[in-house]
Design a protein around this motif. Structure first.
Motif, mmCIF file in Angstrom:
data_model
loop_
_atom_site.group_PDB
_atom_site.id
_atom_site.type_symbol
_atom_site.label_atom_id
_atom_site.label_comp_id
_atom_site.label_asym_id
_atom_site.label_seq_id
_atom_site.Cartn_x
_atom_site.Cartn_y
_atom_site.Cartn_z
ATOM 1 N N HIS A 1 24.551 45.407 1.158
ATOM 2 C CA HIS A 1 25.192 46.034 2.314
ATOM 3 C C HIS A 1 25.339 44.970 3.399
ATOM 4 N N HIS B 1 25.100 40.295 0.361
ATOM 5 C CA HIS B 1 26.165 41.306 0.280
ATOM 6 C C HIS B 1 27.429 40.625 -0.233
ATOM 7 N N ARG C 1 19.685 45.311 -2.142
ATOM 8 C CA ARG C 1 20.621 46.245 -1.517
ATOM 9 C C ARG C 1 21.798 45.443 -0.956
ATOM 10 N N GLY D 1 24.962 48.560 -4.974
ATOM 11 C CA GLY D 1 26.136 48.768 -4.149
ATOM 12 C C GLY D 1 26.348 50.238 -3.821
ATOM 13 N N TYR D 2 27.449 50.515 -3.133
ATOM 14 C CA TYR D 2 27.718 51.869 -2.649
ATOM 15 C C TYR D 2 29.085 52.391 -3.081
#
Length: 266
Positions: free
Chosen positions: A35, A41, A33, A68-69
């Motif tokens: 973030h 990140h 993840r 990612g987002y």
């Protein structure tokens, strides 16, 4: 098929501890993840990236992907979305990961065709960056495009081998799509599959695999029937549900459940 789990299930856990869990419980890979509240990140410097890659290699565990987002169908200027995704692609490349996860994130007030076109245009642009780095961009079945039928409206027009799909089995189920339908739509583009389990459409608190209502056996069966031999990644959403049981104590049984489903579908 190979098994992985997402670090969404172990929020903030240092990489060496994540790798210890993977090796102890027989997982071949980890979805990271990406973030700022996590150890890995896009803000990570070159030396730290090299250290993470070396740790994974030493443990014999793969970085399956970087989650990612970026929201590819979101309204607004292209540049910020492209920049965010390019940073994820570079991070994945530096870590030795084969793909990055992005979301659709369309505005429900815009016509669907307009949002589809926005996402397809951006993904078409990013395909060249992805090719140069050897990292695929995978659009997850999520939020505004939670079914395979919806995702293919974006992926079909792009038609590039470095742009694909990530099948989240919870979202396609919540969208009313049967596993065979999801697979048929996504198969030409399928990167990997996120598995999970929940109690109901109204209660999406994560449960141990096999303890809820999601059609995991049907998903594995359709994948096996078509000879698909990619990754099954357990995305246990502990970060969003603090009351959920800790993931480390569930990993062994989760792997056993997936292995059992594979055996039954063989």
């Amino acid at each position: 098929m190979k098994f992985a789990f997402s670090t969404l299930g172990v929020p903030g856990l240092p990489v060496p501890d994540v790798l210890a869990l993977a090796t102890a419980h027989g997982y071949h890979g980890v979805e990271l993840r990406a973030h700022p509240e996590e150890p890995v990140h896009p803000g990570l410097g070159p030396a730290a990236r090299a250290d993470v890659a070396a740790d994974f290699e030493a443990a014999g565990v793969e970085v399956l992907g970087v989650a990612g987002y970026a929201r590819l169908a979101a309204p607004g200027e292209d540049a910020p979305v492209l920049d965010e995704t390019r940073q994820l692609l570079q991070l994945a490349h530096d870590l030795g990961a084969s793909c990055v996860r992005v979301f659709p994130g369309a505005d429900p007030d815009l016509p669907a065709a307009e949002s589809d076109a926005i996402a397809a245009r951006r993904l078409g642009t990013l395909a060249e960056d992805a090719s140069a780095l050897g990292v695929r961009v995978l659009l997850e079945t999520h939020d505004s495009h939670r079914t395979g039928a919806a995702a293919i409206r974006i992926l079909g027009p792009v038609g590039h081998r470095m742009v694909g799909s990530l099948w989240d089995v919870m979202h396609t189920w919540l969208g009313g799509e049967q596993p065979a339908e999801s697979y048929a739509a996504l198969a030409p583009h399928l990167g990997y599959v996120q598995v999970k389990d929940i109690a109901s459409a109204e209660d999406t608190t994560p449960l141990p695999l096999g303890a809820g209502v999601l059609p995991l056996s049907e998903c594995v069966e359709v994948l096996s029937r078509h000879g698909w031999d990619g990754w099954l990644c357990w995305e246990y959403e502990k970060r969003w549900y603090e009351a959920a049981a800790p993931l480390p104590g569930l990993l062994a049984a989760g792997r056993d459940h997936l292995a059992r489903l594979l055996n039954e579908s063989a």
